[in-house]
Scaffold this active site. Structure first.
Site, PDB file in Angstrom:
ATOM      1  N   CYS A 119       7.212   3.798  12.293  1.00 13.07           N
ATOM      2  CA  CYS A 119       5.710   3.326  13.003  1.00 13.07           C
ATOM      3  C   CYS A 119       5.719   2.801  14.526  1.00 13.07           C
ATOM      4  O   CYS A 119       6.034   3.323  15.214  1.00 13.07           O
ATOM      5  CB  CYS A 119       5.240   2.397  11.889  1.00 13.07           C
ATOM      6  SG  CYS A 119       3.201   2.179  12.116  1.00 13.07           S
ATOM      7  N   HIS A 214       5.019   4.842   6.934  1.00 11.83           N
ATOM      8  CA  HIS A 214       5.909   3.682   6.411  1.00 11.83           C
ATOM      9  C   HIS A 214       6.548   4.399   5.144  1.00 11.83           C
ATOM     10  O   HIS A 214       6.012   4.381   3.973  1.00 11.83           O
ATOM     11  CB  HIS A 214       4.912   2.737   6.082  1.00 11.83           C
ATOM     12  CG  HIS A 214       4.426   1.845   7.292  1.00 11.83           C
ATOM     13  ND1 HIS A 214       5.071   0.670   7.746  1.00 11.83           N
ATOM     14  CD2 HIS A 214       3.482   1.850   8.129  1.00 11.83           C
ATOM     15  CE1 HIS A 214       4.456   0.056   8.621  1.00 11.83           C
ATOM     16  NE2 HIS A 214       3.545   0.698   8.970  1.00 11.83           N
ATOM     17  N   GLU A 216       8.669   3.127   3.387  1.00 13.95           N
ATOM     18  CA  GLU A 216       9.230   2.127   2.484  1.00 13.95           C
ATOM     19  C   GLU A 216       7.873   1.566   1.361  1.00 13.95           C
ATOM     20  O   GLU A 216       8.276   1.369   0.362  1.00 13.95           O
ATOM     21  CB  GLU A 216       9.361   0.642   3.204  1.00 13.95           C
ATOM     22  CG  GLU A 216       8.066   0.056   3.836  1.00 13.95           C
ATOM     23  CD  GLU A 216       7.908   0.461   5.141  1.00 13.95           C
ATOM     24  OE1 GLU A 216       7.131  -0.020   6.002  1.00 13.95           O
ATOM     25  OE2 GLU A 216       8.174   1.436   5.497  1.00 13.95           O
TER      26      GLU A 216
END
Length: 240
Positions: A119, A214, A216
């Site tokens: 990002c 993202h 994660e």
């Protein structure tokens, strides 16, 4: 240098937080999901302090690490990429964070440290290599905040090898995107609206890939997203 640890050390520049109730004071933080994804991959995630590069040599600080993860965060100051004005939506700009992250990106690439940029991290690398950003994508109906959408991945890229996919569902939270692509960078993924979602450096001797989303957020459930962290840690492991 002989390594005494079994897990590759992955440096993650901390993000400044003005308030953190659990610590009572301002803090330097990294997202738990991000740290856990690195740990699941077999890495040792280490938050590093964003100190002024003028007083603490970044290349020297990175020398002890096996890889770098440039995480998400607030916006880069528009003057960093030559913009004369600042859009009203630009938020959480921090000059020290900017100079530190930009220097980390440059030094990691120069020293061929494996690096994954996420990002803001992708935007930092793009700006570090002379690229620019679109300061705002056009408001709530166009920005990529709080959405999951499909991303098409270019075949034959490190991104494709890491995710094992030519299309993936990307969890996004950003209102800015790449405008001018930095020197040497190649677009490796796009959203349906044309937004650049991935960047790499073809011919670069090290392992580097960057994503605008993202991973994660969904890595604990989606092997394609966890694959990015796995690939970073494997590249870090392979250095020794």
């Amino acid at each position: 240098m002989t390594r005494t640890h079994t897990r590759p050390l992955i440096a993650i520049p901390a993000r400044f937080a003005a308030t953190t109730s659990v610590l009572r004071y301002a803090a330097e933080v990294n997202a738990r999901a991000l740290v856990e994804a690195v740990w699941r991959a077999g890495g040792e995630p280490v938050s590093i302090h964003p100190a002024d590069p003028a007083g603490a040599d970044v290349a020297e600080r990175l020398a002890r690490f096996d890889g770098v993860l440039l995480p998400g965060g607030g916006d880069l100051a528009p003057h960093r990429y030559g913009a004369a004005d600042t859009h009203g939506s630009v938020y959480d700009v921090d000059d020290l964070q900017d100079v530190f992250d930009l220097e980390v990106a440059r030094r990691a690439l120069d020293s061929v440290l494996p690096m994954l940029a996420i990002c803001r991290g992708l935007q930092v690398v793009n700006v570090a290599l002379g690229g620019s950003l679109e300061q705002d994508m056009g408001g709530a109906d166009r920005e990529h905040r709080h959405i999951v959408h499909p991303v098409a991945i270019q075949r034959g890229t490190l991104l494709e090898r890491a995710t094992g996919a030519e299309k993936t569902e990307a969890s996004c939270y950003h209102h800015q995107r790449v405008d001018r692509v930095g020197a040497g960078l190649k677009v490796t993924a796009r959203a349906a609206d044309g937004t650049v979602e991935g960047l790499e450096l073809p011919g670069h001797p090290g392992w580097f890939t960057a994503v605008q989303w993202h991973p994660e957020d969904t890595a604990d459930q989606d092997p394609a997203q966890q694959g990015l962290f796995d690939a970073l840690v494997q590249a870090a492991h392979n250095r020794h």
